[in-house]
Design a protein around this motif. Structure first.
Motif, PDB file in Angstrom:
ATOM      1  N   ILE A 124       0.857  -1.180   0.000  1.00 38.07           N
ATOM      2  CA  ILE A 124       0.000   0.000   0.000  1.00 38.07           C
ATOM      3  C   ILE A 124       0.900   1.238   0.000  1.00 38.07           C
ATOM      4  O   ILE A 124       1.566   1.514   0.989  1.00 38.07           O
ATOM      5  CB  ILE A 124      -0.884   0.054   1.265  1.00 38.07           C
ATOM      6  N   PRO A 125       0.925   1.981  -1.092  1.00 38.36           N
ATOM      7  CA  PRO A 125       1.777   3.166  -1.115  1.00 38.36           C
ATOM      8  C   PRO A 125       1.307   4.181  -0.084  1.00 38.36           C
ATOM      9  O   PRO A 125       0.117   4.269   0.217  1.00 38.36           O
ATOM     10  CB  PRO A 125       1.614   3.716  -2.539  1.00 38.36           C
ATOM     11  N   SER A 126       2.255   4.940   0.462  1.00 34.03           N
ATOM     12  CA  SER A 126       1.877   5.860   1.533  1.00 34.03           C
ATOM     13  C   SER A 126       1.135   7.071   0.980  1.00 34.03           C
ATOM     14  O   SER A 126       0.240   7.608   1.607  1.00 34.03           O
ATOM     15  CB  SER A 126       3.115   6.311   2.298  1.00 34.03           C
ATOM     16  N   ASP A 127       1.519   7.508  -0.210  1.00 35.97           N
ATOM     17  CA  ASP A 127       0.727   8.574  -0.818  1.00 35.97           C
ATOM     18  C   ASP A 127       0.193   8.098  -2.162  1.00 35.97           C
ATOM     19  O   ASP A 127       0.874   7.401  -2.902  1.00 35.97           O
ATOM     20  CB  ASP A 127       1.561   9.843  -0.995  1.00 35.97           C
ATOM     21  N   PHE A 128      -1.029   8.485  -2.441  1.00 37.50           N
ATOM     22  CA  PHE A 128      -1.667   8.002  -3.648  1.00 37.50           C
ATOM     23  C   PHE A 128      -1.582   9.037  -4.751  1.00 37.50           C
ATOM     24  O   PHE A 128      -2.283  10.044  -4.727  1.00 37.50           O
ATOM     25  CB  PHE A 128      -3.129   7.651  -3.370  1.00 37.50           C
ATOM     26  N   VAL A 129      -0.707   8.778  -5.704  1.00 31.54           N
ATOM     27  CA  VAL A 129      -0.588   9.681  -6.843  1.00 31.54           C
ATOM     28  C   VAL A 129      -1.898   9.678  -7.617  1.00 31.54           C
ATOM     29  O   VAL A 129      -2.458   8.621  -7.903  1.00 31.54           O
ATOM     30  CB  VAL A 129       0.552   9.204  -7.774  1.00 31.54           C
ATOM     31  N   ASN A 130      -2.399  10.841  -7.909  1.00 31.76           N
ATOM     32  CA  ASN A 130      -3.606  11.002  -8.728  1.00 31.76           C
ATOM     33  C   ASN A 130      -4.890  10.464  -8.097  1.00 31.76           C
ATOM     34  O   ASN A 130      -5.871  10.212  -8.789  1.00 31.76           O
ATOM     35  CB  ASN A 130      -3.417  10.358 -10.104  1.00 31.76           C
ATOM     36  N   ARG A 131      -4.865  10.268  -6.801  1.00 36.57           N
ATOM     37  CA  ARG A 131      -6.100   9.900  -6.109  1.00 36.57           C
ATOM     38  C   ARG A 131      -6.294  10.802  -4.898  1.00 36.57           C
ATOM     39  O   ARG A 131      -6.937  10.410  -3.925  1.00 36.57           O
ATOM     40  CB  ARG A 131      -6.050   8.426  -5.673  1.00 36.57           C
ATOM     41  N   GLU A 132      -5.744  12.005  -4.983  1.00 37.14           N
ATOM     42  CA  GLU A 132      -5.755  12.890  -3.825  1.00 37.14           C
ATOM     43  C   GLU A 132      -7.180  13.258  -3.424  1.00 37.14           C
ATOM     44  O   GLU A 132      -7.526  13.227  -2.239  1.00 37.14           O
ATOM     45  CB  GLU A 132      -4.943  14.166  -4.118  1.00 37.14           C
ATOM     46  N   ASN A 133      -8.019  13.560  -4.403  1.00 43.51           N
ATOM     47  CA  ASN A 133      -9.395  13.958  -4.075  1.00 43.51           C
ATOM     48  C   ASN A 133     -10.178  12.843  -3.416  1.00 43.51           C
ATOM     49  O   ASN A 133     -10.837  13.041  -2.401  1.00 43.51           O
ATOM     50  CB  ASN A 133     -10.149  14.387  -5.346  1.00 43.51           C
ATOM     51  N   GLU A 134     -10.085  11.653  -4.024  1.00 43.64           N
ATOM     52  CA  GLU A 134     -10.836  10.522  -3.484  1.00 43.64           C
ATOM     53  C   GLU A 134     -10.330  10.190  -2.084  1.00 43.64           C
ATOM     54  O   GLU A 134     -11.114   9.853  -1.197  1.00 43.64           O
ATOM     55  CB  GLU A 134     -10.703   9.298  -4.402  1.00 43.64           C
ATOM     56  N   ALA A 135      -9.012  10.297  -1.897  1.00 44.28           N
ATOM     57  CA  ALA A 135      -8.440  10.014  -0.580  1.00 44.28           C
ATOM     58  C   ALA A 135      -8.996  10.990   0.457  1.00 44.28           C
ATOM     59  O   ALA A 135      -9.391  10.592   1.557  1.00 44.28           O
ATOM     60  CB  ALA A 135      -6.921  10.113  -0.626  1.00 44.28           C
ATOM     61  N   LYS A 136      -9.055  12.254   0.058  1.00 48.86           N
ATOM     62  CA  LYS A 136      -9.541  13.267   0.993  1.00 48.86           C
ATOM     63  C   LYS A 136     -11.004  13.011   1.348  1.00 48.86           C
ATOM     64  O   LYS A 136     -11.401  13.032   2.509  1.00 48.86           O
ATOM     65  CB  LYS A 136      -9.386  14.653   0.352  1.00 48.86           C
ATOM     66  N   THR A 137     -11.818  12.750   0.321  1.00 49.67           N
ATOM     67  CA  THR A 137     -13.239  12.477   0.547  1.00 49.67           C
ATOM     68  C   THR A 137     -13.432  11.305   1.498  1.00 49.67           C
ATOM     69  O   THR A 137     -14.177  11.386   2.482  1.00 49.67           O
ATOM     70  CB  THR A 137     -13.931  12.130  -0.788  1.00 49.67           C
ATOM     71  N   LEU A 138     -12.744  10.216   1.176  1.00 53.02           N
ATOM     72  CA  LEU A 138     -12.926   9.003   1.960  1.00 53.02           C
ATOM     73  C   LEU A 138     -12.469   9.215   3.405  1.00 53.02           C
ATOM     74  O   LEU A 138     -13.149   8.818   4.359  1.00 53.02           O
ATOM     75  CB  LEU A 138     -12.141   7.860   1.304  1.00 53.02           C
ATOM     76  N   LYS A 139     -11.318   9.863   3.556  1.00 50.16           N
ATOM     77  CA  LYS A 139     -10.791  10.118   4.898  1.00 50.16           C
ATOM     78  C   LYS A 139     -11.768  10.936   5.724  1.00 50.16           C
ATOM     79  O   LYS A 139     -12.034  10.625   6.884  1.00 50.16           O
ATOM     80  CB  LYS A 139      -9.460  10.870   4.818  1.00 50.16           C
ATOM     81  N   SER A 140     -12.308  11.991   5.120  1.00 49.09           N
ATOM     82  CA  SER A 140     -13.177  12.850   5.916  1.00 49.09           C
ATOM     83  C   SER A 140     -14.485  12.146   6.256  1.00 49.09           C
ATOM     84  O   SER A 140     -15.011  12.286   7.349  1.00 49.09           O
ATOM     85  CB  SER A 140     -13.432  14.179   5.199  1.00 49.09           C
ATOM     86  N   MET A 141     -14.972  11.337   5.308  1.00 48.97           N
ATOM     87  CA  MET A 141     -16.205  10.596   5.596  1.00 48.97           C
ATOM     88  C   MET A 141     -16.002   9.615   6.739  1.00 48.97           C
ATOM     89  O   MET A 141     -16.845   9.502   7.635  1.00 48.97           O
ATOM     90  CB  MET A 141     -16.660   9.812   4.365  1.00 48.97           C
ATOM     91  N   VAL A 142     -14.897   8.899   6.703  1.00 46.47           N
ATOM     92  CA  VAL A 142     -14.667   7.883   7.725  1.00 46.47           C
ATOM     93  C   VAL A 142     -14.361   8.513   9.071  1.00 46.47           C
ATOM     94  O   VAL A 142     -14.866   8.063  10.104  1.00 46.47           O
ATOM     95  CB  VAL A 142     -13.519   6.925   7.288  1.00 46.47           C
ATOM     96  N   SER A 143     -13.574   9.597   9.064  1.00 51.32           N
ATOM     97  CA  SER A 143     -13.224  10.167  10.369  1.00 51.32           C
ATOM     98  C   SER A 143     -14.413  10.891  10.997  1.00 51.32           C
ATOM     99  O   SER A 143     -14.496  11.017  12.217  1.00 51.32           O
ATOM    100  CB  SER A 143     -12.019  11.107  10.245  1.00 51.32           C
ATOM    101  N   GLN A 144     -15.338  11.308  10.157  1.00 56.99           N
ATOM    102  CA  GLN A 144     -16.583  11.879  10.672  1.00 56.99           C
ATOM    103  C   GLN A 144     -17.305  10.857  11.547  1.00 56.99           C
ATOM    104  O   GLN A 144     -17.964  11.200  12.521  1.00 56.99           O
ATOM    105  CB  GLN A 144     -17.466  12.290   9.495  1.00 56.99           C
ATOM    106  N   GLY A 145     -17.144   9.576  11.184  1.00 55.69           N
ATOM    107  CA  GLY A 145     -17.804   8.517  11.923  1.00 55.69           C
ATOM    108  C   GLY A 145     -17.370   8.420  13.364  1.00 55.69           C
ATOM    109  O   GLY A 145     -18.142   8.022  14.228  1.00 55.69           O
ATOM    110  N   LEU A 146     -16.124   8.822  13.632  1.00 56.53           N
ATOM    111  CA  LEU A 146     -15.585   8.688  14.976  1.00 56.53           C
ATOM    112  C   LEU A 146     -16.458   9.378  16.020  1.00 56.53           C
ATOM    113  O   LEU A 146     -16.642   8.872  17.116  1.00 56.53           O
ATOM    114  CB  LEU A 146     -14.171   9.272  15.034  1.00 56.53           C
ATOM    115  N   ASP A 147     -17.010  10.536  15.680  1.00 49.04           N
ATOM    116  CA  ASP A 147     -17.825  11.181  16.697  1.00 49.04           C
ATOM    117  C   ASP A 147     -19.276  11.435  16.321  1.00 49.04           C
ATOM    118  O   ASP A 147     -20.109  11.609  17.185  1.00 49.04           O
ATOM    119  CB  ASP A 147     -17.157  12.486  17.159  1.00 49.04           C
ATOM    120  N   SER A 148     -19.588  11.420  15.016  1.00 51.10           N
ATOM    121  CA  SER A 148     -20.986  11.729  14.710  1.00 51.10           C
ATOM    122  C   SER A 148     -21.673  10.676  13.845  1.00 51.10           C
ATOM    123  O   SER A 148     -22.615  10.986  13.134  1.00 51.10           O
ATOM    124  CB  SER A 148     -21.067  13.104  14.043  1.00 51.10           C
ATOM    125  N   GLY A 149     -21.223   9.440  13.919  1.00 51.14           N
ATOM    126  CA  GLY A 149     -21.915   8.374  13.190  1.00 51.14           C
ATOM    127  C   GLY A 149     -21.294   8.102  11.844  1.00 51.14           C
ATOM    128  O   GLY A 149     -21.002   9.012  11.081  1.00 51.14           O
TER     129      GLY A 149
END
Length: 347
Positions: free
Chosen positions: A17-42
């Motif tokens: 698993i590469p540490s940074d995803f070339v050319n997938r920056e947007n999708e990475a950001k979206t996914l990260k924020s969606m998942v981390s939102q789960g930590l406190d608000s579902g």
DNA sequence: CATCCACCGGAAATGTTGGGAC
DNA sequence: GTCCCAACATTTCCGGTGGATG
């Protein structure tokens, strides 16, 4: 054996698993924020859709890895876990660390999982979800959508075939799915992705620019690209050129097919073999009705007992979901009810 | 306009297997 | 052990499809 010009094989392993995803920056950001939102608000439920080799699975793994350890994560590949029971078994094993036999009732397993997930935040990834839905319908998703403490449970489904989960409206609406689409990589993007791996793995100056340009012009599936580079490296003396790469093209694709078919049965492989043989002999397009007798022949030569035509029909469908073949369906008409099959294009 | 193509694909049946209760 | 149950892979059965053909 590791070829000379490869210093570090790690970036070419499928598990890497590469540490940074070339050319997938947007999708990475979206996914990260969606998942981390789960930590406190579902946790939201997410459906990832995009072509094969576009980074869906890898990106998911890397995002889940960063979650705090109090969050349970389960990864289920529905290629093998293609029934509710098998998937639940895997989920149970990952959540509790204990494995469970095969002779229980689904409801027992459901109850156990319900007990364990109620209080603990849990993110469940169902990769290649089409294979489970095709084989077993939406029973599993229905169950998951009905679990207590929904806000503690996140479901990530991944598909290369359907931009929407192909399930009942009722289940779908109770799941509230957020779609994330991965676009197909352009030639330029594939070039950059492969180049990054090359920098991490090969000795300097051992891969010509033309080699990467050629690969990038032919494919947009990173998995094939990596097989291709690896095979070229094996053939190369000290430097991978465009010529080396061209020489490795066929074997790279064969390796890719082998990897895709690995989780499946011997009969899937025979059906695929029958298909490619016929396509080679009789032109690019063949009918499903021609494949079965050829498959039976192959079974005979290899001393296997052949399966029924009905069964092979679903196996063909699975090869289609794997994007190894393409099929046009006819439901009547002069051709009768049949499929016209060719090899998958546009890698 | 009836008939035919040719197999799709749903549904039920069959056979095998592991597990729990007794 | 024996009995019953459910899961699962596979087989068996068969109704259904719609444009071309005559």
């Amino acid at each position: 054996m590791v070829p000379q010009i490869i210093e570090d094989m790690t970036p070419f392993k499928t598990s890497y698993i590469p540490s940074d995803f070339v050319n997938r920056e947007n999708e990475a950001k979206t996914l990260k924020s969606m998942v981390s939102q789960g930590l406190d608000s579902g946790y939201p439920n997410i459906h990832l859709y995009g072509p094969r080799g576009s980074g869906k699975t890898h990106l998911t793994h890397s995002v889940l890895k960063e979650l705090p350890s109090k969050v349970n994560t389960c990864y289920v590949s529905c290629l093998q876990k293609n029934t509710q029971y098998k998937a639940l078994r895997q989920i149970y094993r990952e959540v509790t660390g204990e494995s469970i036999g095969s002779g229980h009732h689904i409801s027992d397993l459901q109850r156990k999982i319900e007990e364990r997930t109620g209080a603990v935040q849990t993110v469940i990834t169902l990769d290649e979800i089409d294979f489970l839905v095709q084989n077993d319908g939406d029973n599993l998703l229905y169950f998951l959508s009905r679990l207590e403490n929904q806000e503690n449970i996140g479901i990530i489904t991944i598909s290369s075939n359907n931009s929407q989960l192909p399930i009942d409206e009722r289940t779908k609406s109770s799941l509230q799915i957020h779609p994330v689409t991965f676009p197909m990589y352009s030639g330029q993007q594939i070039y950059e992705i492969l180049q990054q791996r090359v920098e991490n793995a090969f000795t300097p100056q051992s891969v010509h620019r033309g080699a990467l340009t050629y690969i990038s012009s032919k494919i947009s599936n990173t998995k094939i690209g990596l097989h291709w580079l690896r095979n070229a490296a094996k053939k190369a003396e000290d430097v991978v050129t465009e010529a080396t790469v061209k020489e490795a093209e066929t074997s790279a694709y064969h390796n890719y097919v082998d990897e895709m078919l690995d989780p499946f049965t011997k009969h899937h492989k025979l059906v695929y073999q029958a298909t490619t043989e016929l396509i080679q002999e009789a032109g690019p397009i063949i009918r499903s009705g021609e494949i079965y007798p050829r498959y039976v022949d192959l079974c005979e030569t290899y001393g296997e007992k052949s399966l029924s035509q009905r069964r092979i029909s679903t196996y063909l469908k699975q090869l289609e979901l794997l994007h190894l073949i393409e099929a046009d369906y006819y439901y009547g008409g002069r051709k009768g009810k049949t499929r016209e099959i060719q090899l998958f294009h546009s890698f």
